[in-house]
Scaffold this motif. Structure first.
Motif, PDB file in Angstrom:
ATOM      1  N   LYS A  42     -80.452  73.345  40.824  1.00 59.91           N
ATOM      2  CA  LYS A  42     -81.686  73.114  40.070  1.00 59.91           C
ATOM      3  C   LYS A  42     -82.500  74.401  39.951  1.00 59.91           C
ATOM      4  N   GLY A  97     -82.557  70.191  35.147  1.00 65.96           N
ATOM      5  CA  GLY A  97     -81.827  68.930  35.016  1.00 65.96           C
ATOM      6  C   GLY A  97     -80.330  69.134  34.932  1.00 65.96           C
ATOM      7  N   GLY A 121     -79.668  63.641  35.503  1.00 64.39           N
ATOM      8  CA  GLY A 121     -80.199  64.977  35.273  1.00 64.39           C
ATOM      9  C   GLY A 121     -81.183  65.014  34.126  1.00 64.39           C
ATOM     10  N   PHE A 181     -84.382  63.532  35.253  1.00 67.85           N
ATOM     11  CA  PHE A 181     -85.109  64.479  36.094  1.00 67.85           C
ATOM     12  C   PHE A 181     -85.831  65.516  35.230  1.00 67.85           C
ATOM     13  N   ALA A 182     -85.152  66.011  34.201  1.00 64.76           N
ATOM     14  CA  ALA A 182     -85.779  66.986  33.305  1.00 64.76           C
ATOM     15  C   ALA A 182     -87.027  66.399  32.651  1.00 64.76           C
ATOM     16  N   THR A 193     -77.550  68.411  30.088  1.00 61.51           N
ATOM     17  CA  THR A 193     -76.973  67.760  31.277  1.00 61.51           C
ATOM     18  C   THR A 193     -75.543  67.282  31.016  1.00 61.51           C
TER      19      THR A 193
END
Length: 202
Positions: free
Chosen positions: A72, A102, A115, A118-119, A139
């Motif tokens: 990350k 991500g 991912g 998360f981004a 991702t």
């Protein structure tokens, strides 16, 4: 419980590594989400990469830190450097840094959707097509490359647990509680960031 055999070796390595990182750069360490919200995604490059390298070494020695930290950080730094090279706007830089972070998480665990989420999370949960599509593309590509390069083996070996009514009831009770605690934690962090004077990430 007996300590992990590598625990004694991790302590001096971690301490020495932190000293090295401090010498490499005078910049303050900065969290990715904080960098995006307060500094338009600008990160102290050498300090962040040094921290990622230290994380790899410590995790490789058996520390239970999670293997997604270094990818990350490296992905976020790459996004930051590309934004510098392309002279992108602050909004574009935020998106690129978030997509890089991500992508690192997605590659570490083989989870393109996780991912991408998360981004979007480090972008403060903004849902818009212009943000979702780049996050999913980054991702998905990172996950595909990791599938080609990494061995096809489960990340964690989870034993088989029998399904029972008590387990289902416990999950039904624990799930909402965990969700409420997570909301409270995120709001606490946001409140703490709001009352803190912004630092210098240069």
């Amino acid at each position: 419980m007996a300590p992990h055999p590598g625990a004694a070796g991790r302590r001096p390595l971690t301490g020495a590594g932190q000293l090295v990182i401090h010498r490499l750069s005078s910049a303050n360490g900065i969290d990715i989400s904080e960098a995006i919200s307060l500094f338009a995604g600008r990160l102290p490059v050498w300090r962040t990469l040094s921290s990622a390298l230290l994380s790899v070494l410590v995790v490789g020695m058996g520390a239970s830190l999670g293997r997604e930290g270094a990818p990350k950080q490296a992905g976020a730094v790459m996004g930051n450097l590309l934004a510098d090279r392309g002279a992108l706007s602050d909004e574009q830089r935020r998106l690129l840094v978030a997509c890089g972070a991500g992508a690192g998480m997605a590659a570490a665990y083989g989870v393109p959707l996780g991912g991408a989420l998360f981004a979007l999370e480090v972008l403060r949960g903004v849902l818009a097509l212009r943000l979702v599509l780049p996050a999913l593309l980054a991702t998905a590509l990172a996950t595909g490359i990791s599938w080609l390069a990494l061995p096809n083996a489960p990340t964690y070996l989870i034993p088989s647990y029998p399904l029972s009514i008590s387990v289902v009831l416990w999950a039904g009770i624990a799930g909402p509680i965990a969700g409420l605690v997570s909301v409270a934690y995120v709001r606490l962090i946001a409140w703490r960031i709001a009352i803190s004077p912004p630092g210098d990430c240069a």
